[in-house]
Scaffold this active site. Sequence first.
Site, PDB file in Angstrom:
ATOM      1  CB  ALA A 191      -0.917   0.536  13.733  1.00 37.16           C
ATOM      2  N   GLY A 222      -3.901  -1.753   9.238  1.00 38.39           N
ATOM      3  CA  GLY A 222      -3.740  -1.796   8.052  1.00 38.39           C
ATOM      4  C   GLY A 222      -4.642  -2.623   7.177  1.00 38.39           C
ATOM      5  N   GLY A 223      -4.483  -2.723   5.794  1.00 40.44           N
ATOM      6  CA  GLY A 223      -5.161  -3.376   4.819  1.00 40.44           C
ATOM      7  C   GLY A 223      -5.466  -5.049   5.151  1.00 40.44           C
ATOM      8  CG  MET A 224      -2.845  -9.117   5.062  1.00 41.70           C
ATOM      9  SD  MET A 224      -1.308  -9.422   4.096  1.00 41.70           S
ATOM     10  CE  MET A 224      -0.984 -11.013   4.791  1.00 41.70           C
ATOM     11  CB  ALA A 225      -2.610  -7.795   9.905  1.00 43.30           C
ATOM     12  CE  LYS A 277       1.357  -7.164   9.285  1.00 43.06           C
ATOM     13  NZ  LYS A 277       2.409  -7.013   8.242  1.00 43.06           N
ATOM     14  CG  ASP A 286       4.955  -0.925   0.649  1.00 46.69           C
ATOM     15  OD1 ASP A 286       4.842   0.152   0.277  1.00 46.69           O
ATOM     16  OD2 ASP A 286       3.980  -1.180   1.539  1.00 46.69           O
TER      17      ASP A 286
END
Length: 199
Positions: free
Chosen positions: A28, A30-33, A56, A162
């Site tokens: 997967a 995401g925005g950071m990792a 991650k 979140d």
Amino acid sequence: MTAPEQLIGDAPYVGRRIGHYLILDEIASGGMATVHLAHDLDGASSTGETKFFAAKCMHAHYARDPDFVSMFTDEATLCTLIRHENVVATIDVTQGTEELLLVLELVEGESLSKLLKSVHQRKDRVPQPIVSAIVRDMLRGLHAAHEATTPEGEPLLIVHRDVSPHNVLVGTDGMARVLDFGVAKARGRVQQTQKGQLK
């Protein structure tokens, strides 16, 4: 054994050794990792089976930012103190030359957001007993985070901040698990949210 800087294919991280972990296919992003399948080169199970985890990997431009590195390591520190079947377990945090890696329990399953999207595309509804079970598991995991303490017994009072379908994994075992405490708020956190900063 793969050399530390060797790459398999063109994708960043894939096939690279970071610490004692070999980074494999992407799971997967995401925005950071980006999350990858990872193999622990030093650890084999008692039966000799290969042990896999979810790794991650912080995006390179964030890895050069001390504030984001602090936030990332905060997440690892917080999560190691939460031990509950409804929270994705944090196994390790390790740092390479230019990489920062958070190693998590590998959960066979899918994110709640993808499951809901699939149900919506079929113009169907999730049965009420299943909804109740997922929400129950989420609440148990969040409660465990809120009740987590330091080794000295001081309450951390962790609040996730979140809680959303993409941060809930539903395993093939039928159990839901909360993950990603990267924006969590807790007493004693090293990296605090700055006024006006969006996490």
